[in-house]
Design a protein around this motif. Sequence first.
Motif, PDB file in Angstrom:
ATOM      1  N   ALA B  91       0.796  -1.402  -0.117  1.00 55.87           N
ATOM      2  CA  ALA B  91      -0.105   0.041  -0.049  1.00 55.87           C
ATOM      3  C   ALA B  91       0.999   1.323   0.025  1.00 55.87           C
ATOM      4  CB  ALA B  91      -0.938  -0.035   1.385  1.00 55.87           C
ATOM      5  N   PHE B  95       0.613   4.174  -2.708  1.00 57.36           N
ATOM      6  CA  PHE B  95       0.436   5.581  -2.324  1.00 57.36           C
ATOM      7  C   PHE B  95       1.620   6.531  -2.729  1.00 57.36           C
ATOM      8  CE2 PHE B  95      -2.788   3.882   0.982  1.00 57.36           C
ATOM      9  CZ  PHE B  95      -3.622   4.300   0.211  1.00 57.36           C
ATOM     10  N   PHE B 100      -3.081   6.870  -9.381  1.00 58.38           N
ATOM     11  CA  PHE B 100      -4.112   6.439  -9.663  1.00 58.38           C
ATOM     12  C   PHE B 100      -5.316   7.452  -9.194  1.00 58.38           C
ATOM     13  CE2 PHE B 100      -2.625   4.450  -6.295  1.00 58.38           C
ATOM     14  CZ  PHE B 100      -3.741   4.222  -5.213  1.00 58.38           C
ATOM     15  N   PRO B 101      -6.571   7.253  -9.752  1.00 57.86           N
ATOM     16  CA  PRO B 101      -7.552   8.458  -9.455  1.00 57.86           C
ATOM     17  C   PRO B 101      -7.948   8.161  -7.873  1.00 57.86           C
ATOM     18  CG  PRO B 101      -8.012   7.552 -11.511  1.00 57.86           C
ATOM     19  CD  PRO B 101      -7.002   6.884 -10.898  1.00 57.86           C
ATOM     20  N   GLY B 102      -8.105   9.240  -7.070  1.00 62.11           N
ATOM     21  CA  GLY B 102      -8.321   8.931  -5.744  1.00 62.11           C
ATOM     22  C   GLY B 102      -7.531   8.582  -4.716  1.00 62.11           C
ATOM     23  N   LEU B 106      -7.718   9.183  -0.531  1.00 60.54           N
ATOM     24  CA  LEU B 106      -7.913   8.052   0.162  1.00 60.54           C
ATOM     25  C   LEU B 106      -6.791   7.970   1.253  1.00 60.54           C
ATOM     26  CD1 LEU B 106      -8.363   5.008  -2.563  1.00 60.54           C
ATOM     27  CD2 LEU B 106      -9.699   5.442  -0.722  1.00 60.54           C
ATOM     28  N   VAL B 109      -7.797   9.921   4.182  1.00 60.59           N
ATOM     29  CA  VAL B 109      -8.599   9.042   5.386  1.00 60.59           C
ATOM     30  C   VAL B 109      -7.736   8.239   6.431  1.00 60.59           C
ATOM     31  CG1 VAL B 109     -10.312   7.159   5.564  1.00 60.59           C
ATOM     32  CG2 VAL B 109     -10.729   8.985   3.546  1.00 60.59           C
ATOM     33  N   VAL B 110      -6.729   7.890   5.758  1.00 61.87           N
ATOM     34  CA  VAL B 110      -5.764   7.073   6.528  1.00 61.87           C
ATOM     35  C   VAL B 110      -5.252   7.651   7.521  1.00 61.87           C
ATOM     36  CG1 VAL B 110      -3.518   5.703   6.501  1.00 61.87           C
ATOM     37  CG2 VAL B 110      -5.100   5.665   4.366  1.00 61.87           C
TER      38      VAL B 110
END
Lengths: 297, 275
Positions: B91, B95, B100-102, B106, B109-110
């Motif tokens: 991950a 990241f 990639f979109p979003g 995302l 949020v983490v």
Amino acid sequence: MRRTGERLAGYLMTAPFYVLFGVFGLFPLLYTAWVALHHWHLINGDTGFTGLGNFAVLLQDAHFYNALFNTVSIFVLSTVPQLLAALGLAALLDRPLRARTLWRASVLLPNVVSVVAVALVFSQLFAEDYGVVNWALGLVGLDPVDWRSDRFASHVAVSVMVMWRWTGYNALLYLAAMQSVPQERYDAAMLDGASRWRTFWSITVPAIRPTIAFTVVVSTIGGLQLFAEPQLFDDTGTNGTGGADRQFQTLAMYLYEKGFGEFDAGYAAAIAWLLFLFSAGFALFNFSLVRRMRGGE
Amino acid sequence: MAARERTGFVVYGLLLAVGIASIFPLYWSFVVSSKDNSALGETTPPLLPGGNLLENVGKVFETVDFWLAMQNSLIVAGTVTVSNVLLSSMAGFAFARLRFPGRDSLFLVVIGTAMVPAQLGVIPLYLVVGELGWYGRLEAVIVPGLIGAFSVFWMRQACEEAIPSELLDAGRVDGCSTARLFWSVAMPAIRPQAAVLAMLTFMTAWNDFFWPLIVLDPNEHPTVQVALSRLASGYFTDYSLMLTAATLGVLPVIVLFILLARKVVDGVMRGALRG
């Protein structure tokens, strides 16, 4: 072609995280709000919508205010001296030292010991009749203290456990920050003839203020969640009341008592929400306090 | 120069005092572990070890199934550690290094949820685990811990700092798949940070208490910490027994710490290890 592959890989590689984190992390956090709005028995499930009913009862609950008071009291007693001590300790560790790693490791050692073990050992150290602490107080001519039944004394005892475990850890965070303070600032202070003490408060401390703010926020969130130390300090058992008169019951213990002792999940969820609001508010308040310290750069 | 040396002496003296304060409770726990319970009732507390250590250790294993507890803790902490390192490296790599979109939202949020107290979600988590039929089973402790926001954050940082961009680009030009890039380029580069994460995760998992206490049965499948809390819960009043168990439960982490002290210290100084 490459873009699509990369996108796909991006989603695939983060997928385990979304799924696990979503189900076991994010979903419970959100679902707490729903549970808090219901009469909800932990085993039997939802027994009816009550809106803000749980919160209304909670705000009239003397045990809740008692736990809130204890939590804040223990938090203040443990955090303020702890962070000041950590600051001093970091200043000592920042000097050129022989066997540097040994000193750093020895102050960090308490942090790797489990809270359960810490609580068990300190419970014995703070025993009323035969404890080492009361014995040491006797050596300097002081009366023994009843560390469990007296409210203030019990808060001090629990705070000592917290301090023992976390002071060295915070000192290392401060030390790391101190080591990135530019040397020129110290050279300038030395040219001005500033004393070591003066240099520390006027140069070092302001320079590491972001780290101080960080430790304050983390300690606040951790401090308001305090559970294991007071829970195991209670020698009447692990039902979570924190002494016969609830003299050291914290909010997290009250949540545990209500949710997992009395199975009142709705009520416990409401406690969890207030606990969250308090820690967020408190953390924010402390953060701005630290930022305002020394005029704000 | 002379004045400087004198200051040095004071500094070492103070550090020594702090060091003793750090070690004393552990030492005292060991002293009590090696004594008969009656030694604790003396007016002067015992400060030197006695000869009952082995006998007390034997009694711990008779009173509670400490082997089982140790074994359970090892399974839990081991699985959680391996999984955290693997999944969060993946991950973290995505990241930090893939587009990639979003992605950014995302990741926000983490970070956001990492600041929320775990206790806020504990009631629903209990309900979720119940739906899955995991009450009292190790899965209840293992699966929710397989990955954490902190681990992802840590490995993302590592991927940003430690992987040379040229190497990734070169790999791409050569037509490496993303999986290949991750496994053959990224993983070797972030190995040191992954090792530190592994240690910190193991220690945290080994020491975890609140959630295991709630979801595990102290008589059926306890972890070490849950077994310890049962020894302290008033059914037993043999303090030397209690502290023997505490000493035993702390031992694996202390050994790990002593072996890897420098790395743990470095890890913490980089702002790691939350409470």
